[in-house]
Design an enzyme around this catalytic site. Structure first.
Site, short mmCIF file in Angstrom:
data_model
loop_
_atom_site.label_atom_id
_atom_site.label_comp_id
_atom_site.label_asym_id
_atom_site.label_seq_id
_atom_site.Cartn_x
_atom_site.Cartn_y
_atom_site.Cartn_z
N ARG A 110 49.43 31.52 49.92
CA ARG A 110 48.52 30.40 49.66
C ARG A 110 48.12 30.38 48.18
O ARG A 110 48.60 29.57 47.40
CB ARG A 110 47.28 30.50 50.57
CG ARG A 110 46.47 29.21 50.67
CD ARG A 110 45.46 28.99 49.55
NE ARG A 110 44.51 30.10 49.40
CZ ARG A 110 43.68 30.19 48.37
NH1 ARG A 110 43.67 29.26 47.42
NH2 ARG A 110 42.86 31.22 48.24
N ASN B 182 45.70 37.03 40.83
CA ASN B 182 45.00 37.94 41.73
C ASN B 182 45.38 39.39 41.43
O ASN B 182 46.37 39.67 40.75
CB ASN B 182 45.42 37.64 43.17
CG ASN B 182 44.80 36.36 43.69
OD1 ASN B 182 43.68 36.36 44.16
ND2 ASN B 182 45.53 35.27 43.59
N HIS C 123 40.20 38.65 40.86
CA HIS C 123 41.30 38.33 39.96
C HIS C 123 41.39 39.38 38.86
O HIS C 123 40.42 40.09 38.57
CB HIS C 123 41.12 36.92 39.39
CG HIS C 123 41.52 35.85 40.36
ND1 HIS C 123 42.62 35.05 40.19
CD2 HIS C 123 40.98 35.48 41.55
CE1 HIS C 123 42.73 34.22 41.22
NE2 HIS C 123 41.75 34.45 42.05
N CYS D 232 43.80 31.06 37.95
CA CYS D 232 42.78 30.02 37.85
C CYS D 232 43.32 28.95 36.92
O CYS D 232 43.62 29.22 35.77
CB CYS D 232 41.51 30.63 37.27
SG CYS D 232 40.27 29.39 36.89
#
Lengths: 343, 343
Positions: B14, B253, B213, B244
């Site tokens: 995702r 991440n 992150h 981001c």
């Protein structure tokens, strides 16, 4: 010297430059070291007094040391592999020397062609030389870092009791401080906390700093663990240069820029200005074009809301609203420029 | 379900795939998800039930979910931005949905075009829908992750009291668990420990996991801090995919491979086999040729002496002496292959 919570000992000019193919010219080295010092770094390991045939990158150690010693209030540290190296370092004016020894017999043999016991005896000789020199008013400090203290790429597990026994013997041999090095990036935070706790219990204030590699990405987690165990000196390398010749593909030391950012964001004062540190990185990038530079902060910049532990060094980030749609230029407006921008 | 110390929730399919240019074909997605599950990952966020026009990478969410739901004992998690998404997810059989909301008003507005208050109300509606469905025997769980909980690239500092107030309101709205997300890599270990401590104090066992992150390289240090604060669920992404959109140059991440290695080396059982995890990474590398993959373990391999927390999963490293001169092939002999080797 300014009070600070953590002393970051920059090892790039030694550990970094000796592990890359490029031989940096002496003027570039000294310019870089001056920029590093200007950022607020209090201690810099400027080179290695090893035989030039073994490490041609370090052949100019005398000249680099001479230049670095002219920088006001900088603690100039140099690596010496043996008594000969110690004599060269002290002759040029260096007053803080670091000596490598590995807790792994086979690593030590490969590195300095001695058994651990022979290395301890050799270090005792260097400490005796230091004491002799002190009688002449030349007061030097001997730091020892125990390599492979958390594991070895040749031997696997290195018994912790043996590492502590070595630390104790090195203290008896006269070393002023004994630190622990994760030469191949094998350490984890639990082990780092346990080992530095034991070291401090064993040696009191002769317990030295942490030298951590980021081989498996765990370097900063280990650095935080070391701080939690009471360690106040951390080695790191600008752009993460350095590494282990026995661990190909591994990135090197923990990255000074990322470490400073992390510690400052935790509210710990490092005494270092990140903007000036990035200017030093730009000089390094120019001098080493073609070499890989590491580190996240160089790309990401500091985050909005970042504050220095020491408010005197607070750098102004852009006002609210300046980056409604993107923080693309945040790095620049905060005084941090990425390598791409500099190139 | 096997007992494990830490639940790693893989968000790559995702968070990872929605942040890259490549649209991975459905069969490649499902093959990758199967390989991830085979490595021992208990929970995988398989996609996002967002409008396909907004995120074409997620247009096949129904089909991917259907395939993933056939994997025995896998907890299939899906992101839903609104009630419509929740209805789609439950209709296909997903029983665990995650809903994003940001503690930063401007970030939330940009992300889901609602104020924080409107988002909380919308989440209450989704929870009411969940309760209705439960009457029909369809038992679903609603997880909320509070984005920008540690800082925002638009607003800078996000007040911690406001984050806690949101968490409490979300609990009252009916969310089963409320976690904290460091969407832009602004968090530090001190803050992570403090915030998750407060969250647990506030919500008890409805306190959710950490979504961290690695934007500034501090991701794993923050993960360790979260564990120390009692967090038992950590999100991560294979190869560090994700990121981001408002922090260009930032890596995404925390990297699942590096996280698993770190936790296992600390003696924590993740239930995951690193060799199998690297096989999944190889599938990803094939499917995403041209995209940047991150992570240190893929290059370095595990260190000699590495042991799984759960001895049943211990993989044999080469015998002493096998790598006297180099550990170049360590990764392969330990069952870990680098991307280079796979390519």
């Amino acid at each position: 010297m300014q009070a600070r919570d953590v002393l970051i000992s920059e090892v790039g000019p030694r550990d970094g430059l000796q592990n890359i193919a490029t031989i940096m010219p002496t003027p570039a080295k000294t310019q870089w070291i001056r920029a590093l010092a200007a950022s607020g770094l209090q201690e810099i390991e400027i080179g290695s007094f090893v035989h030039p045939k073994l490490l041609p990158q370090m052949a100019d150690a005398e000249e680099v040391a001479r230049q670095a010693l002219q920088i006001p209030e900088l603690d100039v540290l140099a690596l010496v592999p043996n008594l000969k190296g110690a004599e060269r370092a002290l002759a040029v004016g260096v007053r803080k020397i670091s000596i490598p020894v590995s807790a792994s017999q086979s690593h030590n043999m490969a590195n300095v062609r001695m058994s651990c016991e022979q290395s301890i005896a050799a270090i005792a000789d260097i400490c005796a030389y230091r004491d002799e020199q002190a009688k002449n008013g030349v007061r030097a400090t001997v730091e020892v870092g125990i390599a492979s203290a958390f594991g070895c790429s040749r031997e696997g597990i290195v018994p912790e009791d043996w590492v502590m026994e070595m630390a104790e013997r090195l203290a008896r041999a006269g070393a002023d401080s004994i630190g622990l090095s994760d030469s191949v990036g094998a350490a984890n935070p639990v082990q780092v906390r346990r080992m530095f706790g034991r070291l401090r219990h064993l040696l009191g204030n002769r317990a030295g700093g942490a030298h951590l590699h980021n081989t498996r990405g765990q370097g900063l987690a280990n650095a935080v663990a070391a701080i939690e165990a009471g360690v106040t000196t951390l080695d790191s390398s600008q752009a993460g240069l350095g590494g282990c010749p026995y661990a190909p593909g591994a990135t090197g030391n923990i990255v000074t820029e990322d470490l400073v950012y992390l510690l400052e964001s935790m509210g710990l004062d490092t005494g270092i200005d990140l903007g000036a540190l990035m200017q030093a990185r730009a000089l390094l990038a120019q001098a080493l074009s073609g070499e890989n530079l590491y580190g996240h902060l160089a790309d990401a910049g500091v985050n909005r809301g970042f504050r220095y532990a020491n408010p005197g060094r607070t750098r102004q980030c852009p006002p609210p609203g300046a980056h409604q749609d993107s923080c693309q230029s945040l790095a620049e407006t905060c005084g941090l420029a990425s390598d791409k921008d500099r190139a």
